[in-house]
Design an enzyme around this catalytic site. Structure first.
Site, PDB file in Angstrom:
ATOM      1  N   LYS A  84       0.865  -1.185   0.000  1.00  0.00           N
ATOM      2  CA  LYS A  84       0.000   0.000   0.000  1.00  0.00           C
ATOM      3  C   LYS A  84       0.899   1.232   0.000  1.00  0.00           C
ATOM      4  O   LYS A  84       1.919   1.256   0.719  1.00  0.00           O
ATOM      5  CB  LYS A  84      -0.903  -0.041   1.244  1.00  0.00           C
ATOM      6  CG  LYS A  84      -1.912   1.099   1.336  1.00  0.00           C
ATOM      7  CD  LYS A  84      -2.841   0.925   2.544  1.00  0.00           C
ATOM      8  CE  LYS A  84      -3.894   2.014   2.651  1.00  0.00           C
ATOM      9  NZ  LYS A  84      -4.798   1.836   3.806  1.00  0.00           N
ATOM     10  N   SER A 159      -9.801   1.970   2.817  1.00  0.00           N
ATOM     11  CA  SER A 159      -8.891   2.725   1.996  1.00  0.00           C
ATOM     12  C   SER A 159      -7.859   1.861   1.261  1.00  0.00           C
ATOM     13  O   SER A 159      -7.250   2.341   0.301  1.00  0.00           O
ATOM     14  CB  SER A 159      -8.145   3.755   2.840  1.00  0.00           C
ATOM     15  OG  SER A 159      -7.347   3.129   3.820  1.00  0.00           O
ATOM     16  N   SER A 183     -10.079  -0.447   7.032  1.00  0.00           N
ATOM     17  CA  SER A 183      -9.487  -0.358   5.687  1.00  0.00           C
ATOM     18  C   SER A 183      -8.764  -1.588   5.178  1.00  0.00           C
ATOM     19  O   SER A 183      -8.381  -1.615   4.008  1.00  0.00           O
ATOM     20  CB  SER A 183      -8.545   0.834   5.612  1.00  0.00           C
ATOM     21  OG  SER A 183      -9.301   1.990   5.425  1.00  0.00           O
TER      22      SER A 183
HETATM   23  N1  GLN Z   1     -13.290   4.376   6.167  1.00  0.00           N
HETATM   24  C1  GLN Z   1     -12.717   4.821   7.404  1.00  0.00           C
HETATM   25  C2  GLN Z   1     -12.289   6.255   7.278  1.00  0.00           C
HETATM   26  O1  GLN Z   1     -12.516   6.834   6.257  1.00  0.00           O
HETATM   27  C3  GLN Z   1     -11.567   3.949   7.785  1.00  0.00           C
HETATM   28  C4  GLN Z   1     -10.341   4.196   7.004  1.00  0.00           C
HETATM   29  C5  GLN Z   1      -9.189   3.368   7.425  1.00  0.00           C
HETATM   30  O2  GLN Z   1      -9.359   2.330   8.080  1.00  0.00           O
HETATM   31  N2  GLN Z   1      -8.011   3.831   7.083  1.00  0.00           N
HETATM   32  O3  GLN Z   1     -11.744   6.818   8.185  1.00  0.00           O
END
Ligand code: GLN
Length: 492
Positions: A84, A159, A183
């Protein structure tokens, strides 16, 4: 098996590729070239990679082949992986999905990256992601949305959407992800792959660009629980460069995979099966639970009474922490700087105004507000108190059950653009995953079936440091089902 079928390396799990490499039936250079060719052929449309590091990959593969020949190889040696783009990688652009870091070449490796390098893995490139890991759909990336390999007009989740899509489309045997509120698990669910977010502190956060430091945790994303176990063996462990990383022995996560599940107590929180859950997704999850019953597990109804607070609490805590973490991007030290600033203030404001996207700005503003004097007690302090209550719910639940199960997400992947103008509805796609981060517990998502051709994930949550148990529970399911082996039609 015919010669051609044997060479379909993308149809093999990481564990199977590892066996072929060790047996000398394929070299790491061959495998690396094979996956680079797949990326080349398929990723223009999918957009799961931000950078492909071909030259470095082939050099690393040659080294891996030498290690295999001279007997110094481990099980991961020579296996390709994608990282990532939130993990710093020496000499390679590390963008975090943002214009702010589009020109940033990291001078060092994140601990996760260096550990996997030491284990002999070959980095293919860096995967697309929501900007600074803020999002559930990969649509906030500066590099454009990633498509879901199962249905290309849909989001892959976020994400870690690039990592999930790349593994699902078999452009890489495995990838790394990070999980602040879901995410790893949510995109794993939406792309039909397996991912685990370990206990907070199990894996070093050093060199992993910070979003919300008290929630962020790295983890592996791959085809199977067995694959994830091998990766976690290399990723976990103490690191004195991260003060929140725990000094606790790392077990061999493959050791308990074969334990039978008879007598396993599975808790089903009533809050995870109520309003908001798509009926078809529920059917798939109930089907998986039936499978567990056949494997000898006992299903027990439980309650997590404060789970309804987790989304609002998260959306105070995470923005508050991100507003502090992202203050470092000011045009002075690294990354983007606006053109021809007239003075320092102009440089700060235009750099940040031009460098960050809309969602990141929204979070910084919410977080700054929640932390400001006069509002701190009402928002931040209150949220921390509620966070404690959410953790207490889990503590009580784990007195009665061994693991907790439910859907990873309330629905399957939605259409690209469908929720872009409705942040609240977007935030709700993490309704089942966020509480796990707030409590710091390990959680994983396992492919459990399909609704109209779109994958559904089963979420398994365990007690602190019970990663071995989660992987065992997932592995036993995967020995008896083949959802995790399904490949999207366009990528067969
Ligand atoms: N969707 C969540 C957010 O937007 C979690 C994102 C994540 O786990 N990095 O904060």
């Amino acid at each position: 098996m015919g010669q051609d079928e044997m060479k379909m390396y993308h149809k093999k799990t990481l564990v199977e590729l590892s066996v072929l490499l060790q047996a000398g039936e394929v070299s790491s250079v061959e495998l690396t070239e094979y996956f680079l060719a797949r990326i080349n052929a398929h990723d223009k449309n999918l957009n799961s990679f931000i950078s492909v590091t071909e030259t470095q990959a082939l050099a690393a593969a040659e080294q891996a082949d030498a290690a295999i020949k001279n007997g110094t190889a481990g099980p991961l040696t020579g296996v390709p992986i994608a990282h990532k783009d939130i993990f710093c990688t020496e000499g390679v652009r590390t963008s975090c999905g943002s214009k702010m870091l589009d020109n940033f070449i990291s001078p060092y490796d994140a601990t996760v990256v260096s550990k996997l390098k030491q284990a002999g893995m070959v980095m293919l490139g860096k995967t697309n992601m929501d900007e600074f890991a803020m999002g559930s759909s990969n649509e906030t990336s500066f590099y454009g949305p990633v498509k879901n390999p199962w249905q290309s007009d849909r989001i892959p989740g976020g994400s870690s959407g690039g990592s999930a899509a790349a593994v699902a489309a078999r452009l890489a045997p495995a990838a790394t992800g990070t999980d602040t509120g879901g995410s790893i698990r949510q995109p794993a669910a939406m792309c039909g792959i397996t991912g685990i977010k370990p206990t907070y502190g199990r894996i070093s956060r050093y060199g992993m660009i910070a979003f919300a430091s008290s929630l962020d945790q790295a983890g592996p994303m791959a085809q199977s629980a067995h694959d994830c176990a091998l990766l976690l063996n290399a990723m976990a462990g103490f690191d004195d460069k991260d003060s929140t990383c725990l000094d606790k022995e790392v077990p061999d996560y493959t050791a308990e995979l074969d334990k039978p599940l008879s007598g396993l107590r599975i808790g089903l929180p009533k809050e995870y099966f109520g309003e908001g859950l798509d009926a078809e997704v529920e059917k798939v999850v109930r089907g998986a639970l039936d499978e567990y019953k056949k494997l000898g597990a006992e299903l027990i109804d439980i309650e997590l009474p404060n789970s309804g607070l987790s989304v609002p609490v998260y959306y105070v805590v995470a923005p508050a922490e991100c507003s502090a973490n992202l203050s470092r991007f000011d045009g002075v030290r690294y990354g983007y700087r606006c053109e021809n600033p007239v003075d320092l203030m102009d440089m700060y404001t235009r750099t940040r105004g031009e460098g960050f996207g809309a969602e990141v700005k929204r979070r910084i503003m919410v977080g700054t507000y929640a932390l400001s004097s006069g509002y701190y007690d009402a928002y931040y302090l209150k949220s921390q108190q509620l966070r404690h209550k959410i953790s207490e719910d889990f503590r009580e639940a784990f007195e009665k059950v061994d693991v907790i199960m439910g859907p990873t997400a309330p629905d399957t992947a939605f259409k690209i653009g469908e929720k872009s103008d409705d942040p609240i509805s977007m935030y709700l796609s993490d309704i089942y995953t966020i509480a796990v981060n707030l409590a710091g517990l390990p959680g994983m998502s396992v492919p459990a079936g399909f609704v109209e051709g779109r994958p559904v994930g089963l979420q398994i949550t365990g007690n602190y440091f019970q990663e071995s148990q989660l992987l065992n529970v997932a592995h036993q399911y995967q020995l008896n089902t083949d959802w995790h082996r399904a490949i999207p039609e366009d990528f067969l």
